[in-house]
Write a protein that holds these residues in place. Structure first.
Motif, PDB file in Angstrom:
ATOM      1  N   ARG A 121      65.544  -0.655 -92.435  1.00 24.01           N
ATOM      2  CA  ARG A 121      64.261  -1.206 -92.902  1.00 24.01           C
ATOM      3  C   ARG A 121      63.626  -2.103 -91.854  1.00 24.01           C
ATOM      4  O   ARG A 121      62.459  -1.904 -91.471  1.00 24.01           O
ATOM      5  N   ASP A 122      64.355  -3.094 -91.367  1.00 24.08           N
ATOM      6  CA  ASP A 122      63.776  -4.031 -90.403  1.00 24.08           C
ATOM      7  C   ASP A 122      63.444  -3.344 -89.082  1.00 24.08           C
ATOM      8  O   ASP A 122      62.466  -3.718 -88.407  1.00 24.08           O
ATOM      9  N   PHE A 123      64.230  -2.353 -88.711  1.00 17.01           N
ATOM     10  CA  PHE A 123      63.950  -1.581 -87.493  1.00 17.01           C
ATOM     11  C   PHE A 123      62.592  -0.905 -87.585  1.00 17.01           C
ATOM     12  O   PHE A 123      61.834  -0.864 -86.600  1.00 17.01           O
ATOM     13  N   ALA A 124      62.251  -0.368 -88.767  1.00 19.44           N
ATOM     14  CA  ALA A 124      60.959   0.306 -88.936  1.00 19.44           C
ATOM     15  C   ALA A 124      59.803  -0.657 -88.706  1.00 19.44           C
ATOM     16  O   ALA A 124      58.791  -0.295 -88.093  1.00 19.44           O
ATOM     17  N   TYR A 125      59.951  -1.896 -89.174  1.00 22.07           N
ATOM     18  CA  TYR A 125      58.914  -2.904 -88.928  1.00 22.07           C
ATOM     19  C   TYR A 125      58.819  -3.217 -87.437  1.00 22.07           C
ATOM     20  O   TYR A 125      57.722  -3.307 -86.873  1.00 22.07           O
ATOM     21  N   ALA A 126      59.972  -3.394 -86.793  1.00 19.39           N
ATOM     22  CA  ALA A 126      59.987  -3.738 -85.376  1.00 19.39           C
ATOM     23  C   ALA A 126      59.348  -2.647 -84.524  1.00 19.39           C
ATOM     24  O   ALA A 126      58.680  -2.934 -83.527  1.00 19.39           O
ATOM     25  N   GLN A 127      59.534  -1.387 -84.920  1.00 21.41           N
ATOM     26  CA  GLN A 127      58.953  -0.277 -84.172  1.00 21.41           C
ATOM     27  C   GLN A 127      57.433  -0.338 -84.138  1.00 21.41           C
ATOM     28  O   GLN A 127      56.803   0.223 -83.253  1.00 21.41           O
ATOM     29  N   ARG A 128      56.868  -1.018 -85.112  1.00 20.99           N
ATOM     30  CA  ARG A 128      55.409  -1.125 -85.200  1.00 20.99           C
ATOM     31  C   ARG A 128      54.900  -2.526 -84.869  1.00 20.99           C
ATOM     32  O   ARG A 128      53.745  -2.846 -85.118  1.00 20.99           O
ATOM     33  N   GLY A 129      55.779  -3.349 -84.320  1.00 21.93           N
ATOM     34  CA  GLY A 129      55.386  -4.695 -83.943  1.00 21.93           C
ATOM     35  C   GLY A 129      55.102  -5.591 -85.127  1.00 21.93           C
ATOM     36  O   GLY A 129      54.332  -6.562 -85.020  1.00 21.93           O
TER      37      GLY A 129
END
Length: 264
Positions: free
Chosen positions: A174-182
């Motif tokens: 979940r948090d990785f998906a947010y990080a991928q989009r800044g």
């Protein structure tokens, strides 16, 4: 430390399932375009063979893998370029040779992972991976690219309990998906309740969480691997943050891409 025995068995079965679907194809079948733009069925299998080979090097020769990885990832877009290049090279092989390479590589990877001692960790394109995590990641990739293959062939693949591994990695990234989009990920955990293919409840996160996602496990797996548009899935979000996550969920490394168009 998670026991990798079960996921290794499921990884083997997932590979065999996809193998059976492509092994009888004529050369023209291998050349059929898949939902992944510019990729044929041959590209899909070539990608799996290449990434299984990279995983094998990471497990058996970690220093060599690290050197190759660091050289390949010299720029932000280099991972996607590497993926496309390696898939394209493999797709040029005769289908019988490509299939033989994939079979040999995934067999060698399975044996290498099964031989690892407890607590072993390996370098990868993200954080270091345990044996169970590496096997889970390979299963997720095999299942996701297998979805592209069955979609191309116009057949329905019955969901199995092996989806538990894909669903789990979908939730954990979940948090990785947010990080991928800044984007800044939410601070609170979500409650995710999924119905398995057998009708069992797979639950993640605190029961009293305000942000919640519910629906079929298959649908979350399709969403997190970006094989279906959210509009085509029966996933329900409660809470603004949970709703946003369903728009950006991503379980794999690399750029998210444009995703799939709604099927209606």
């Amino acid at each position: 430390m998670a026991d990798p025995t079960h996921v290794l068995s499921d990884l083997r079965d997932e590979g065999e399932d996809l193998d059976e679907r492509v092994s009888g194809l004529a050369d023209s079948g291998w050349a059929m375009p898949t939902p992944a733009q510019g990729w044929t069925i041959a590209h899909q299998i070539a990608h799996l063979a290449a990434t299984d080979r990279q995983a094998l090097v990471a497990v058996t020769e970690p220093e060599l893998f690290t050197a190759r990885r660091d050289g390949a990832l010299a720029s932000p877009d280099s991972l996607d370029a590497y993926v496309n290049e390696s898939a394209g090279q493999g797709a040029e092989l005769p289908p019988t040779e490509l299939l033989a390479q994939w079979r040999a590589t995934r067999s060698a990877l399975h044996a290498a992972l099964a031989a690892q001692p407890p607590g072993a960790r390996f370098p990868w394109f993200g954080p270091p991976m345990s044996t169970a995590s590496m096997a889970t990641g390979r299963l997720m990739e095999t299942w996701a690219h297998g979805q592209d293959v069955v979609d191309t062939l116009g057949v329905r693949r019955e969901p199995t309990a092996r989806l538990r591994h894909v669903a789990r990695i979908g939730v954990r990234t979940r948090d990785f998906a947010y990080a991928q989009r800044g984007l800044e990920p939410p601070t609170e955990e979500f409650r995710v309740e999924l119905t398995s293919p057998d009708g069992e409840l797979w639950a993640y996160g605190p029961e009293d969480a305000e942000q919640r996602v519910t629906g079929p496990a298959l649908d979350l797996c399709l969403l997190a691997t970006r094989r279906r548009h959210r509009a085509d899935l029966a996933l329900r979000a409660e809470g603004t943050d949970a709703d946003q996550w369903l728009d950006i969920a991503q379980a794999f490394a690399g750029a998210p891409g444009t995703g799939r168009e709604p099927r209606g």
